[in-house]
Write a protein that holds these residues in place. Structure first.
Motif, PDB file in Angstrom:
ATOM      1  N   ASP A   1      15.825  22.352  20.450  1.00 27.38           N
ATOM      2  CA  ASP A   1      16.495  22.441  21.754  1.00 27.38           C
ATOM      3  C   ASP A   1      16.996  23.874  21.880  1.00 27.38           C
ATOM      4  O   ASP A   1      18.050  24.234  21.344  1.00 27.38           O
ATOM      5  N   LEU A   2      16.225  24.716  22.562  1.00 27.43           N
ATOM      6  CA  LEU A   2      16.479  26.153  22.555  1.00 27.43           C
ATOM      7  C   LEU A   2      17.867  26.541  23.060  1.00 27.43           C
ATOM      8  O   LEU A   2      18.396  27.571  22.651  1.00 27.43           O
ATOM      9  N   LYS A   3      18.476  25.726  23.916  1.00 23.57           N
ATOM     10  CA  LYS A   3      19.814  26.094  24.397  1.00 23.57           C
ATOM     11  C   LYS A   3      20.828  26.130  23.252  1.00 23.57           C
ATOM     12  O   LYS A   3      21.848  26.804  23.326  1.00 23.57           O
ATOM     13  N   ASN A   4      20.530  25.440  22.149  1.00 20.34           N
ATOM     14  CA  ASN A   4      21.422  25.452  20.992  1.00 20.34           C
ATOM     15  C   ASN A   4      21.474  26.803  20.283  1.00 20.34           C
ATOM     16  O   ASN A   4      22.410  27.073  19.534  1.00 20.34           O
ATOM     17  N   PHE A   5      20.484  27.661  20.521  1.00 21.50           N
ATOM     18  CA  PHE A   5      20.517  28.978  19.896  1.00 21.50           C
ATOM     19  C   PHE A   5      21.721  29.794  20.374  1.00 21.50           C
ATOM     20  O   PHE A   5      22.197  30.668  19.654  1.00 21.50           O
ATOM     21  N   GLU A   6      22.226  29.487  21.555  1.00 21.83           N
ATOM     22  CA  GLU A   6      23.418  30.186  22.029  1.00 21.83           C
ATOM     23  C   GLU A   6      24.587  29.957  21.069  1.00 21.83           C
ATOM     24  O   GLU A   6      25.408  30.847  20.848  1.00 21.83           O
ATOM     25  N   LYS A   7      24.670  28.768  20.473  1.00 18.78           N
ATOM     26  CA  LYS A   7      25.749  28.443  19.528  1.00 18.78           C
ATOM     27  C   LYS A   7      25.611  29.210  18.221  1.00 18.78           C
ATOM     28  O   LYS A   7      26.581  29.342  17.481  1.00 18.78           O
ATOM     29  N   LEU A   8      24.420  29.696  17.927  1.00 20.73           N
ATOM     30  CA  LEU A   8      24.175  30.418  16.677  1.00 20.73           C
ATOM     31  C   LEU A   8      24.311  31.929  16.820  1.00 20.73           C
ATOM     32  O   LEU A   8      24.378  32.639  15.821  1.00 20.73           O
ATOM     33  N   MET A   9      24.372  32.407  18.060  1.00 23.01           N
ATOM     34  CA  MET A   9      24.383  33.843  18.323  1.00 23.01           C
ATOM     35  C   MET A   9      25.662  34.512  17.820  1.00 23.01           C
ATOM     36  O   MET A   9      26.721  33.883  17.745  1.00 23.01           O
TER      37      MET A   9
ATOM     38  N   ASP B   1      10.263  26.404  26.679  1.00 21.49           N
ATOM     39  CA  ASP B   1       9.831  27.082  25.459  1.00 21.49           C
ATOM     40  C   ASP B   1      10.325  28.518  25.329  1.00 21.49           C
ATOM     41  O   ASP B   1       9.948  29.209  24.380  1.00 21.49           O
ATOM     42  N   THR B   2      11.147  28.992  26.268  1.00 24.49           N
ATOM     43  CA  THR B   2      11.484  30.413  26.298  1.00 24.49           C
ATOM     44  C   THR B   2      12.949  30.635  26.651  1.00 24.49           C
ATOM     45  O   THR B   2      13.489  29.972  27.529  1.00 24.49           O
ATOM     46  N   PHE B   3      13.569  31.572  25.939  1.00 19.81           N
ATOM     47  CA  PHE B   3      14.921  31.993  26.308  1.00 19.81           C
ATOM     48  C   PHE B   3      15.058  33.496  26.109  1.00 19.81           C
ATOM     49  O   PHE B   3      14.261  34.122  25.421  1.00 19.81           O
ATOM     50  N   LEU B   4      16.052  34.069  26.777  1.00 12.29           N
ATOM     51  CA  LEU B   4      16.328  35.478  26.580  1.00 12.29           C
ATOM     52  C   LEU B   4      17.773  35.625  26.155  1.00 12.29           C
ATOM     53  O   LEU B   4      18.624  34.786  26.464  1.00 12.29           O
ATOM     54  N   PHE B   5      18.032  36.694  25.422  1.00 18.07           N
ATOM     55  CA  PHE B   5      19.398  37.004  25.036  1.00 18.07           C
ATOM     56  C   PHE B   5      19.538  38.506  24.930  1.00 18.07           C
ATOM     57  O   PHE B   5      18.560  39.238  24.806  1.00 18.07           O
ATOM     58  N   ALA B   6      20.768  38.951  25.017  1.00 23.89           N
ATOM     59  CA  ALA B   6      21.073  40.366  24.830  1.00 23.89           C
ATOM     60  C   ALA B   6      22.397  40.452  24.092  1.00 23.89           C
ATOM     61  O   ALA B   6      23.339  39.714  24.394  1.00 23.89           O
ATOM     62  N   LEU B   7      22.432  41.331  23.122  1.00 18.84           N
ATOM     63  CA  LEU B   7      23.671  41.637  22.425  1.00 18.84           C
ATOM     64  C   LEU B   7      24.229  42.909  23.045  1.00 18.84           C
ATOM     65  O   LEU B   7      23.470  43.731  23.566  1.00 18.84           O
ATOM     66  N   LYS B   8      25.536  43.067  23.020  1.00 15.46           N
ATOM     67  CA  LYS B   8      26.166  44.248  23.618  1.00 15.46           C
ATOM     68  C   LYS B   8      25.511  45.517  23.090  1.00 15.46           C
ATOM     69  O   LYS B   8      25.342  45.700  21.899  1.00 15.46           O
ATOM     70  N   GLY B   9      25.108  46.386  24.030  1.00 13.83           N
ATOM     71  CA  GLY B   9      24.518  47.662  23.671  1.00 13.83           C
ATOM     72  C   GLY B   9      23.059  47.612  23.252  1.00 13.83           C
ATOM     73  O   GLY B   9      22.500  48.619  22.848  1.00 13.83           O
TER      74      GLY B   9
ATOM     75  N   ILE C   1      16.067  40.557  24.748  1.00 16.58           N
ATOM     76  CA  ILE C   1      14.928  40.084  23.960  1.00 16.58           C
ATOM     77  C   ILE C   1      14.563  38.695  24.474  1.00 16.58           C
ATOM     78  O   ILE C   1      15.441  37.855  24.669  1.00 16.58           O
ATOM     79  N   VAL C   2      13.285  38.490  24.719  1.00 19.10           N
ATOM     80  CA  VAL C   2      12.799  37.189  25.175  1.00 19.10           C
ATOM     81  C   VAL C   2      12.030  36.554  24.018  1.00 19.10           C
ATOM     82  O   VAL C   2      11.096  37.149  23.478  1.00 19.10           O
ATOM     83  N   LEU C   3      12.459  35.355  23.641  1.00 22.78           N
ATOM     84  CA  LEU C   3      11.798  34.611  22.564  1.00 22.78           C
ATOM     85  C   LEU C   3      11.111  33.378  23.130  1.00 22.78           C
ATOM     86  O   LEU C   3      11.670  32.699  23.983  1.00 22.78           O
ATOM     87  N   LYS C   4       9.923  33.129  22.629  1.00 23.19           N
ATOM     88  CA  LYS C   4       9.120  31.984  23.078  1.00 23.19           C
ATOM     89  C   LYS C   4       8.755  31.149  21.861  1.00 23.19           C
ATOM     90  O   LYS C   4       8.395  31.680  20.815  1.00 23.19           O
ATOM     91  N   ARG C   5       8.841  29.833  22.026  1.00 28.17           N
ATOM     92  CA  ARG C   5       8.447  28.929  20.944  1.00 28.17           C
ATOM     93  C   ARG C   5       6.938  29.073  20.729  1.00 28.17           C
ATOM     94  O   ARG C   5       6.149  28.919  21.643  1.00 28.17           O
ATOM     95  N   LYS C   6       6.543  29.364  19.494  1.00 26.41           N
ATOM     96  CA  LYS C   6       5.133  29.568  19.172  1.00 26.41           C
ATOM     97  C   LYS C   6       4.546  28.401  18.395  1.00 26.41           C
ATOM     98  O   LYS C   6       3.370  28.097  18.519  1.00 26.41           O
ATOM     99  N   GLU C   7       5.384  27.786  17.548  1.00 27.42           N
ATOM    100  CA  GLU C   7       4.869  26.735  16.665  1.00 27.42           C
ATOM    101  C   GLU C   7       6.033  25.869  16.214  1.00 27.42           C
ATOM    102  O   GLU C   7       7.163  26.341  16.102  1.00 27.42           O
ATOM    103  N   GLN C   8       5.762  24.609  15.966  1.00 26.18           N
ATOM    104  CA  GLN C   8       6.756  23.746  15.348  1.00 26.18           C
ATOM    105  C   GLN C   8       6.058  22.670  14.544  1.00 26.18           C
ATOM    106  O   GLN C   8       5.048  22.129  14.955  1.00 26.18           O
TER     107      GLN C   8
ATOM    108  N   ARG D   1       9.527  23.257  10.151  1.00 25.28           N
ATOM    109  CA  ARG D   1       9.449  24.659  10.576  1.00 25.28           C
ATOM    110  C   ARG D   1       9.450  24.786  12.089  1.00 25.28           C
ATOM    111  O   ARG D   1       8.836  23.990  12.788  1.00 25.28           O
ATOM    112  N   ILE D   2      10.125  25.841  12.549  1.00 23.83           N
ATOM    113  CA  ILE D   2      10.098  26.226  13.962  1.00 23.83           C
ATOM    114  C   ILE D   2       9.846  27.730  13.977  1.00 23.83           C
ATOM    115  O   ILE D   2      10.493  28.475  13.231  1.00 23.83           O
ATOM    116  N   VAL D   3       8.898  28.165  14.798  1.00 20.12           N
ATOM    117  CA  VAL D   3       8.573  29.584  14.881  1.00 20.12           C
ATOM    118  C   VAL D   3       8.763  30.039  16.320  1.00 20.12           C
ATOM    119  O   VAL D   3       8.176  29.480  17.246  1.00 20.12           O
TER     120      VAL D   3
END
Length: 130
Positions: free
Chosen positions: A23-31, A44-52, A56-63, A68-70
């Motif tokens: 569940d890609l929205k959970n990656f926000e909790k890990l940031m 299958d896709t989310f984007l994030f940016a860290l200050k400065g 970066i846009v990440l797309k699910r490639k494999e699971q 494993r999740i890639v």
């Protein structure tokens, strides 16, 4: 460039960890706390940016269920993957190792190695919170 985190023990089953990470929205909790932006683009896709830092846009490639999740860069300009490898210890405990693989020239690799190492280290540490 290859970077991997030490295995982290998570007090959840491998199925629970896998379900959380798919569940890609959970990656926000890990940031890291320095997150500036997080947005789900599609299933299958989310984007994030860290200050400065650039977005970066990440797309699910494999699971592979419960193992494993890639995720991979959506842009071909900076090709890399971020993989989570999940191992069952027992019914309520798992080990998770994060693995970063990228193809960069020597100058780029030198510039991004520390920030990437710190970033995946933070993701790995935050897995304990799930």
């Amino acid at each position: 460039m290859h970077i991997e985190t030490p295995k982290k023990t998570v007090e959840k089953s491998n199925e629970a960890v896998y379900t959380f990470l798919t569940d890609l929205k959970n990656f926000e909790k890990l940031m890291p706390e320095s997150i500036d932006k997080f947005e789900i683009l599609d299933d299958d896709t989310f984007l994030f940016a860290l200050k400065g830092m650039p977005q970066i846009v990440l797309k699910r490639k494999e699971q592979v269920p419960f193992e494993r999740i890639v995720l991979g860069a959506a842009s071909e300009k900076l090709p890399f993957t971020l993989s989570a490898h999940i191992s069952e210890i027992d019914a309520n405990t798992s080990e998770v190792m994060l693995n970063f693989e990228g193809e960069f020239n020597a100058m780029m690799a030198m510039m991004i190695k520390n920030p990437i190492t710190n970033f995946i280290g933070t993701l790995s540490e935050n897995l304990k919170k799930i």
